[in-house]
Design an enzyme around this catalytic site. Structure first.
Site, mmCIF file in Angstrom:
data_model
loop_
_atom_site.group_PDB
_atom_site.id
_atom_site.type_symbol
_atom_site.label_atom_id
_atom_site.label_comp_id
_atom_site.label_asym_id
_atom_site.label_seq_id
_atom_site.Cartn_x
_atom_site.Cartn_y
_atom_site.Cartn_z
ATOM 1 N N GLN A 107 -4.334 -1.572 9.733
ATOM 2 C CA GLN A 107 -4.256 -2.911 9.140
ATOM 3 C C GLN A 107 -4.837 -3.951 10.099
ATOM 4 O O GLN A 107 -4.441 -4.018 11.256
ATOM 5 C CB GLN A 107 -2.793 -3.239 8.793
ATOM 6 C CG GLN A 107 -2.620 -4.539 8.043
ATOM 7 C CD GLN A 107 -3.291 -4.543 6.671
ATOM 8 O OE1 GLN A 107 -3.151 -3.602 5.894
ATOM 9 N NE2 GLN A 107 -4.038 -5.595 6.370
ATOM 10 N N LYS A 134 0.843 -1.205 0.000
ATOM 11 C CA LYS A 134 0.000 0.000 0.000
ATOM 12 C C LYS A 134 0.877 1.254 0.000
ATOM 13 O O LYS A 134 0.603 2.218 -0.723
ATOM 14 C CB LYS A 134 -0.943 -0.014 1.213
ATOM 15 C CG LYS A 134 -2.064 -1.035 1.064
ATOM 16 C CD LYS A 134 -2.789 -1.353 2.366
ATOM 17 C CE LYS A 134 -3.748 -2.533 2.153
ATOM 18 N NZ LYS A 134 -4.387 -2.987 3.403
ATOM 19 N N ASP A 173 -11.096 2.871 4.276
ATOM 20 C CA ASP A 173 -11.401 1.437 4.204
ATOM 21 C C ASP A 173 -12.919 1.206 4.175
ATOM 22 O O ASP A 173 -13.368 0.109 3.875
ATOM 23 C CB ASP A 173 -10.825 0.719 5.438
ATOM 24 C CG ASP A 173 -9.634 -0.167 5.089
ATOM 25 O OD1 ASP A 173 -9.490 -0.512 3.900
ATOM 26 O OD2 ASP A 173 -8.871 -0.516 6.000
#
Ligand code: NDP
Length: 293
Positions: A97, A53, A120
């Site tokens: 994460q 990412k 997200d």
């Protein structure tokens, strides 16, 4: 023979587009999209995801910062980092994460992320906006599936889409995106899970079959009708003594038998997987450009 829906190539196209829009955003409004990546612990898969990412950010000209905290970090320390980024004008997207270590309440952490920076799409405010059909950050994996369907001109309107899996990160948002009254959506959706007495009763009816089961090669060609469009979200590493590393990646669909039935299918790897990061970049760009909030 089924058409291959090439997510790898499509994700590169998307990245090029986002890179161009980013250069324009910098030039015209002086804004550089910024992403904060928080990695807690040393899960090897999470480390790989976070690094890729950050690499994508670099490639597109984004600002990015990775904060690594040890596995025994306190919940308070995680929350403080999130709050720091909530207040930081250089950061437009916050990514924590997952999974987090067991002693940290994942729900509490996701709730702490400002919805305006929730790239997200896991905050309940964005979940609610998605369900209500309002502008939102949609979760990256199902958003990537929608992008594949639309860019390959696969008709969804009035089609029967069957989603196998009801997780908060894939199955549920996938179903919500597919049935929205919107262009490139408008499907008739069935969502399946382990309580289905006979899963194949449903999968055999699918015009579009989305597999997010988490079981390697769970769905076979015999479970599908001719002409189905198969979207395989699964990523599973299985033992393969013939492979150089002794393992290989497979999806939640048995590719060989499914591609005999399907009109189009996503491969694993190279299908939905690469689209997930591209959509994260897209969400971060949209946040920076003020396109959602
Ligand atoms: P989860 O394990 O959270 O969810 C799996 C879902 O499948 C559950 O809803 C479960 O039902 C259902 N299910 C499992 N077995 C059966 C069965 N035999 N019959 C019917 N339903 C079943 O997985 P995720 O949603 O997180 O991930 C799904 C897959 O996608 C995994 O392979 C994962 O690795 C992959 N993935 C890929 C991403 C990408 O970037 N491409 C991103 C995220 C995930 P129930 O709710 O009843 O338990």
């Amino acid at each position: 023979m089924a058409q291959i829906l090439d997510g790898k190539a499509l994700s590169q196209t998307l990245r090029n587009e986002i890179g161009e829009k980013t250069a324009h955003l910098k030039q015209t409004r002086g804004i550089q999209p910024g992403l904060g990546l928080l990695l807690v612990g040393d899960n090897p898969a999470s480390q790989v995801y976070v690094s890729s990412k950050a690499k994508a950010c670099e490639e597109l000209g984004f600002y990015s910062v990775i904060i690594r905290q040890p596995a025994d970090t306190s919940e308070g320390a995680v929350l403080r980092q999130v709050q720091e980024w909530n207040a930081d004008p250089r950061i437009h997207g916050i990514l924590v994460q997952l999974p987090l270590p067991k002693h940290i309440d994942e729900h509490k952490v996701l709730l702490a992320v400002a919805p305006q920076k929730d790239v997200d799409g896991f905050h309940p405010e964005n979940v609610g906006r998605l369900v209500a059909g309002l502008p939102c950050f949609a979760p990256c994996t199902p958003a990537g599936v929608m992008e594949i369907l639309s860019r390959y001109n696969i008709e969804t309107k009035g089609k029967h889409a069957v989603v196998v899996g009801r997780s908060n990160i894939v199955g549920k948002p996938m179903a919500n995106l597919l049935y929205q009254k919107a262009p490139n959506a408008n499907a008739i959706v069935t969502i399946c899970h382990t309580a289905a007495p006979d899963l194949t009763v449903f999968t055999k009816q699918a015009d579009i079959l989305v597999a997010a089961v988490g079981v390697p090669e769970a769905l076979k060609g015999a479970d599908m009708k001719d002409g189905v469009v198969v979207i395989d979200v699964g990523i599973n590493r299985i033992a393969d003594p013939t492979a150089p590393k002794g393992t290989r990646l497979v999806g939640d669909v048995h590719f060989a038998s499914a591609s005999e039935r399907a009109s189009a299918i996503t491969p694993v790897p190279g299908g939905v997987g690469p689209m997930t990061i591209a959509m994260l970049m897209q969400n971060t760009y949209r946040s920076a450009a003020g396109e959602v909030y």
